[in-house]
Design a protein around this motif. Structure first.
Motif, mmCIF file in Angstrom:
data_model
loop_
_atom_site.group_PDB
_atom_site.id
_atom_site.type_symbol
_atom_site.label_atom_id
_atom_site.label_comp_id
_atom_site.label_asym_id
_atom_site.label_seq_id
_atom_site.Cartn_x
_atom_site.Cartn_y
_atom_site.Cartn_z
ATOM 1 N N ILE A 7 0.861 -1.200 0.000
ATOM 2 C CA ILE A 7 0.000 0.000 0.000
ATOM 3 C C ILE A 7 0.892 1.244 0.000
ATOM 4 O O ILE A 7 1.814 1.368 0.818
ATOM 5 C CB ILE A 7 -0.978 0.018 1.193
ATOM 6 N N ASN A 8 0.600 2.133 -0.921
ATOM 7 C CA ASN A 8 1.345 3.377 -1.045
ATOM 8 C C ASN A 8 0.504 4.495 -0.413
ATOM 9 O O ASN A 8 -0.635 4.713 -0.829
ATOM 10 C CB ASN A 8 1.562 3.650 -2.546
ATOM 11 N N VAL A 9 1.037 5.145 0.595
ATOM 12 C CA VAL A 9 0.246 6.151 1.317
ATOM 13 C C VAL A 9 0.928 7.515 1.243
ATOM 14 O O VAL A 9 2.117 7.643 1.551
ATOM 15 C CB VAL A 9 0.061 5.762 2.807
ATOM 16 N N LEU A 10 0.169 8.507 0.848
ATOM 17 C CA LEU A 10 0.711 9.863 0.761
ATOM 18 C C LEU A 10 0.959 10.393 2.184
ATOM 19 O O LEU A 10 0.106 10.255 3.065
ATOM 20 C CB LEU A 10 -0.294 10.767 0.032
ATOM 21 N N ALA A 11 2.126 10.983 2.406
ATOM 22 C CA ALA A 11 2.480 11.438 3.761
ATOM 23 C C ALA A 11 3.189 12.787 3.704
ATOM 24 O O ALA A 11 4.415 12.854 3.601
ATOM 25 C CB ALA A 11 3.378 10.397 4.435
ATOM 26 N N PRO A 12 2.417 13.880 3.758
ATOM 27 C CA PRO A 12 3.019 15.205 3.609
ATOM 28 C C PRO A 12 4.150 15.493 4.604
ATOM 29 O O PRO A 12 4.119 15.054 5.746
ATOM 30 C CB PRO A 12 1.835 16.144 3.865
#
Ligand SMILES: Cc1ncc(C[n+]2csc(CCOP(=O)(O)OP(=O)(O)O)c2C)c(N)n1
Ligand code: SF4
Ligand code: SF4
Ligand code: SF4
Ligand SMILES: [Mg+2]
Lengths: 315, 97
Positions: free
Chosen positions: A215-220
């Motif tokens: 799973i690829n999760v966006l993490a600012p």
């Protein structure tokens, strides 16, 4: 039975990733970890690639983790957890443990898209019982914002500086989620912490499915994105609303888009609050902004087509 | 010298106190402080879910005070708080004022 998917019920669970960690104020990565740990009702063993999350969650004798957690090196989080998983499988056979344990690897984009890629690809191909979570902040943040293959087109980083001739990173980002789907593993998804219900559902689903998952999760990262400390969630939402970061999953080869924005917003909404894209809004650089939008549009159309084909194949 | 087997190798560094980071108070990092206005709070718990520092106390599914020992003052909770009738239930004030 799994904990009911409501904030009220989830909030009754123990924090397995504690306060006192030393990620920057407003960092997106701890929110990703928190949502993964909240999603699970199984015991978890995790590995962590070197990077901000690893460095700042475990400093000398201080650890923010309340689960067994192992850091080995930058390039081998997947190999490490695959070894742990194999060991536990053997211990189970020997009758030394009987619990159903889930195995998770965390890696930043540098640790996943670039340096840890071969160890990740290998672990997936060997079919280990593991979930790999990439928290993607789009650069090597821990060492001072160097560009990675996840860095978006045009972004200003210390190794792709925006100047009078070259306008930030000259290449678009690599589509890691698609590359992982091409491994033919049972489950691949893309998630955003702003859409917590979608993210927690995906984490749960992935933990139930047998075999390797990604799973690829966006993490600012407000330091690297040159944004303010309070906008991590706002930017994640904008990333989804502009279709820069579509929420989708590929389950047994079938692509499903989980959220189609009612109105697809112009990509400016995601780019404008971020200082790393400031030059895209300077006079004379309209072409770059246009190019960025075209990239997003092309990928979104491709994804929609892929999902449509999956639907028509079924019928 | 006899070569070492894997059982002879040192195990690396081991931390035996889970969650020991709680001994490190990050509240001193704050330049802005979130202030909770309970009368505008609808108990949606978005602030709790999005806080990167687990600095919002919740008991029996109900939001309680901020944990100022750890809150770094990022302001995410205030940004995301829907509040009641457009009135935020979290406001940010400068520390020391
Ligand atoms: C083999 C190796 N090369 C370089 C480093 C230095 N290093 C430590 S963390 C890091 C950046 C990590 O970037 P990423 O994986 O994107 O995680 P982030 O810090 O952005 O969260 C680098 C280059 C290292 N630890 N090991
Ligand atoms: S540099 Fe960025 S990714 Fe690293 S801890 Fe700070 S905000 Fe998070
Ligand atoms: S200001 Fe930031 S750290 Fe403090 S409670 Fe709000 S979200 Fe958490
Ligand atoms: S986000 Fe605002 S309204 Fe919701 S629980 Fe927190 S303080 Fe209350
Ligand atoms: Mg990174």
């Amino acid at each position: 039975m799994a904990t009911t998917l409501s904030l009220k019920e989830l909030s009754k669970k123990e924090d397995l990733f504690t306060h006192g960690h030393r990620m920057c104020s407003g960092c997106g990565a701890p929110i990703v970890v928190k949502q993964l740990l909240l999603a699970s009702d199984y015991p978890i063993i995790a590995s962590n690639a070197t990077g901000c999350l690893e460095v700042s969650s475990c400093i000398s004798e201080y650890t923010a983790w309340k689960i067994p957690w192992i850091h080995n090196a930058f390039e081998n989080a997947a190999a490490t957890i695959s070894g742990v998983e194999t060991m536990c499988r053997s211990l189970k056979k020997q009758g030394k443990i009987d619990k159903e344990i889930k195995f998770v690897a965390f890696g930043g984009d540098g640790g996943t898209y670039d340096i840890g890629f071969q160890s990740l690809s290998g672990a997936m191909e060997r079919g280990h019982e593991m979930l790999y979570i990439c928290y993607d902040n789009g650069a090597y943040m821990n060492t001072g914002i160097q560009r990675s293959s996840a860095t978006p087109l045009g972004a200003d980083t210390t190794t792709s500086p925006a100047g009078s001739v070259i306008k930030g990173k000259t290449q678009p980002r690599k589509n890691m989620t698609r590359i992982m789907a091409a491994h033919g593993i049972p489950y691949v998804a893309q998630a955003s912490p702003a859409h917590w219900r979608d993210a927690v559902t995906k984490f749960r689903k992935a933990l139930e499915i047998k075999g390797p998952k990604f799973i690829n999760v966006l993490a600012p990262c407000n330091r690297g994105w040159r944004s303010s400390t309070d906008d991590a969630i706002l930017l994640c939402r904008a990333a989804v609303d502009t279709c820069y970061w579509p929420l989708y999953e590929v389950e047994d080869g079938v692509t499903r888009i989980n959220s189609i924005p009612k109105e697809k917003k112009p990509v400016e909404e995601f780019l404008k609050p971020q200082g790393r894209f400031k030059h895209l809004f300077a006079p004379g650089n309209e072409w770059l902004l246009k190019l960025f939008q075209e990239e997003v549009d092309r990928e979104w159309e491709r994804l929609k087509k892929e999902a449509q084909e999956a639907v028509s194949d079924k019928s | 010298m006899k070569p070492k087997g894997w059982k002879d190798l040192p195990p690396g560094s081991v931390i035996t106190r889970p969650g020991s980071a709680t001994e490190f108070k990050t509240g001193s990092w704050r330049t802005f402080r979130p202030v909770w206005v309970p009368e505008n709070c609808i108990q949606c718990l978005f602030c709790w879910m999005y806080c990167p520092d687990m600095a919002i106390k919740v008991k029996d599914g109900k939001r309680e005070e901020f944990d100022y020992d750890y809150c770094k003052g990022c302001g995410i909770c205030a940004r995301e708080c829907p509040g009641k009738k457009g009135q935020k239930a979290i406001i940010m004030v400068e520390e020391g004022k």
